[in-house]
Design an enzyme around this catalytic site. Structure first.
Site, PDB file in Angstrom:
ATOM      1  N   SER A 140       0.727  -1.176  -0.004  1.00 31.50           N
ATOM      2  CA  SER A 140      -0.009   0.105   0.003  1.00 31.50           C
ATOM      3  C   SER A 140       0.881   1.346  -0.075  1.00 31.50           C
ATOM      4  O   SER A 140       1.910   1.276   0.785  1.00 31.50           O
ATOM      5  CB  SER A 140      -0.738   0.010   1.305  1.00 31.50           C
ATOM      6  OG  SER A 140      -1.733   1.313   1.337  1.00 31.50           O
ATOM      7  N   HIS A 141       0.406   2.271  -1.024  1.00 32.36           N
ATOM      8  CA  HIS A 141       1.461   3.497  -1.053  1.00 32.36           C
ATOM      9  C   HIS A 141       0.425   4.542  -1.556  1.00 32.36           C
ATOM     10  O   HIS A 141       1.133   5.588  -1.511  1.00 32.36           O
ATOM     11  CB  HIS A 141       2.594   3.209  -1.673  1.00 32.36           C
ATOM     12  CG  HIS A 141       2.484   3.010  -3.224  1.00 32.36           C
ATOM     13  ND1 HIS A 141       1.720   1.955  -3.728  1.00 32.36           N
ATOM     14  CD2 HIS A 141       2.478   3.993  -4.321  1.00 32.36           C
ATOM     15  CE1 HIS A 141       1.635   2.028  -4.996  1.00 32.36           C
ATOM     16  NE2 HIS A 141       2.017   3.589  -5.252  1.00 32.36           N
ATOM     17  N   ARG A 142      -0.736   4.534  -1.817  1.00 35.45           N
ATOM     18  CA  ARG A 142      -1.470   5.430  -2.302  1.00 35.45           C
ATOM     19  C   ARG A 142      -1.508   6.768  -1.388  1.00 35.45           C
ATOM     20  O   ARG A 142      -1.981   6.428  -0.120  1.00 35.45           O
ATOM     21  CB  ARG A 142      -2.812   4.992  -2.713  1.00 35.45           C
ATOM     22  CG  ARG A 142      -2.809   4.118  -4.034  1.00 35.45           C
ATOM     23  CD  ARG A 142      -3.097   4.617  -5.132  1.00 35.45           C
ATOM     24  NE  ARG A 142      -2.392   3.910  -5.918  1.00 35.45           N
ATOM     25  CZ  ARG A 142      -1.433   4.044  -7.086  1.00 35.45           C
ATOM     26  NH1 ARG A 142      -1.187   5.405  -7.443  1.00 35.45           N
ATOM     27  NH2 ARG A 142      -0.986   3.118  -7.736  1.00 35.45           N
TER      28      ARG A 142
END
Ligand code: UD1
Ligand code: UDP
Length: 364
Positions: free
Chosen positions: A207-209
């Site tokens: 996850s990096h959004r």
């Protein structure tokens, strides 16, 4: 480097990976090209490891050496750096790929210098106006001369927006990236033994959004959702953490729940092997969603939407958002799903783009 060449603008992890099959195609056909690395990703395991592992040898010109946490400043620095290189070489064609700030900077630099601009992976839309990537891809699509789209659906989208450029349906470059590297990865990677993992006995999360991890509650929900899935299924939860996400976990002083194992970002070979042997992928990454679908690993998208809607249609992926209860419900559903979907992506993008680039280089 001659004027009659192609400039390929990279600079983020996914763009290096997705351009690698095209670079190999250019190399094998002796199409003159050079790479510009924007500098957006700069840590060894977000940047150089991919050049090294994917054997990308051509000269790499680095456009921006000053990482910045302000997106406008970052984009401006990359624009300035890329423009200088393009002014010096004046290639015939500039290729950007995807929707990161690197690609916006590369596209603007090419446009301002009146160079021919091609957008690889054009035509994708999330219809989520919170996402900087949505702004970038719309701008890039509208200022490009050539839009290399993955599917007829993406073609219809850009045509409905009356884009200026010519549209070519070419397929998804990730298909070749996976097929060219999976066998090598299975031979070379030691990730399974290093992490003491056994096939199908763990799940993977990335996850990096911005809209997920820059929001404390959303990031906490994702970690809790992951922990609940791990607890219920008795699967280990392996989470290679993007630097943005690690920064936020520390800044928000979030406790990582038991059962969630944070590890450093992996090189491509290790990541392919990790995902291909896993029981489930939970992710907000566009590239990882495509790869899971190809590798026949069920996927739960921890966002409210996904550009790759074909993965939803064939049943390889579901959208869960970030609510822990929903993440658990959708994960249980996907884990029990048969992995018999049809892969909806087309191969052949590197060859088709190279064919077109060659035609452009051969015309005066
Ligand atoms: C960018 C792209 C995103 C893409 C992602 C791929 C934009 C708007 N977003 O997001 O679309 O999915 O890359 O991974 O362009 N950092 C490091 N080391 C690095 C790279 C980043 O420490 O090598 C840190 C930066 O200092 C920054 C944070 O991570 O604080 C975010 O980096 P940035 O490049 O701005 O955006 P990404 O989240 O990587
Ligand atoms: N990836 C990787 N190591 C990791 C996580 C991801 O090599 O630890 C690869 C993954 O295989 C995919 C790409 O990075 O090809 C996706 O990049 P990312 O999730 O950063 O960006 P996005 O695809 O969302 O733009």
């Amino acid at each position: 480097m001659s004027k009659n060449s192609v400039a390929i603008v990279t600079g983020t992890r996914p763009s290096i990976i997705k351009f690698s099959p095209l670079i190999r195609e250019f190399e094998s056909r002796k199409i003159p090209f050079f790479l510009i690395h924007s500098g957006q990703h700069y840590s060894y395991n977000m940047d150089r490891i991919f050049y090294d592992q994917l054997n990308l040898k051509p000269p790499r010109l680095r456009a921006c050496f000053q990482p910045s946490s302000y997106p406008g400043e970052q984009t401006a620095a990359m624009l300035r750096g890329i423009e200088r290189i393009l002014m010096e070489v004046r290639p015939k064609l500039v290729l950007v790929g995807g929707d990161a700030n690197t690609n916006l900077a590369g596209a603007l630099a090419a446009r301002k210098l009146d160079l021919i601009l091609g957008h690889v992976e054009a035509g994708l839309r999330s219809f989520d106006w919170r996402m900087p990537e949505e702004h970038n891809r719309i701008i890039i699509d509208h200022i490009s001369d050539y839009l290399y789209v993955p599917s007829s659906e993406a073609k219809r989208q850009v045509e409905s927006e009356s884009v200026h450029g010519e549209v070519f349906v070419v397929g998804n470059p990730i298909v070749e990236a996976v097929s060219e590297n999976l066998k090598i990865a299975s031979r070379k990677s030691k990730v399974m033994s290093l992490l003491s993992l056994r096939q199908d006995e763990y799940l993977v999360c990335t996850s990096h959004r911005k809209e997920n991890v820059d929001d404390k509650n959303n990031l906490k929900s994702i970690l809790n959702g992951l922990a609940r899935v791990s607890e219920r299924t008795h699967l280990r939860a392996i989470f290679p953490v993007h630097p943005r996400t690690l920064k936020r976990i520390l800044e928000f002083s979030l406790a990582v729940p038991d059962g969630v194992e944070l590890i450093n970002p992996l090189g491509y070979m290790d990541f392919l092997v990790l995902v291909s042997n896993s029981r489930l992928l939970l992710t907000d990454s566009g590239g990882a969603v495509e790869e899971a679908c190809i590798l026949k690993v069920p996927c739960v998208t921890i966002r409210d939407n996904i550009e790759w809607t074909e993965t939803l249609r064939v049943g390889a992926n579901v959208v869960a958002g970030v609510d822990p209860e929903n993440i658990l419900r959708k994960s249980l559903r996907m884990i029990s799903r048969k992995r018999n979907w049809r892969v909806p992506f087309r191969k052949g993008a590197p060859k088709k783009i190279a064919d077109h680039a060659l035609r452009l280089l051969q015309t005066s």
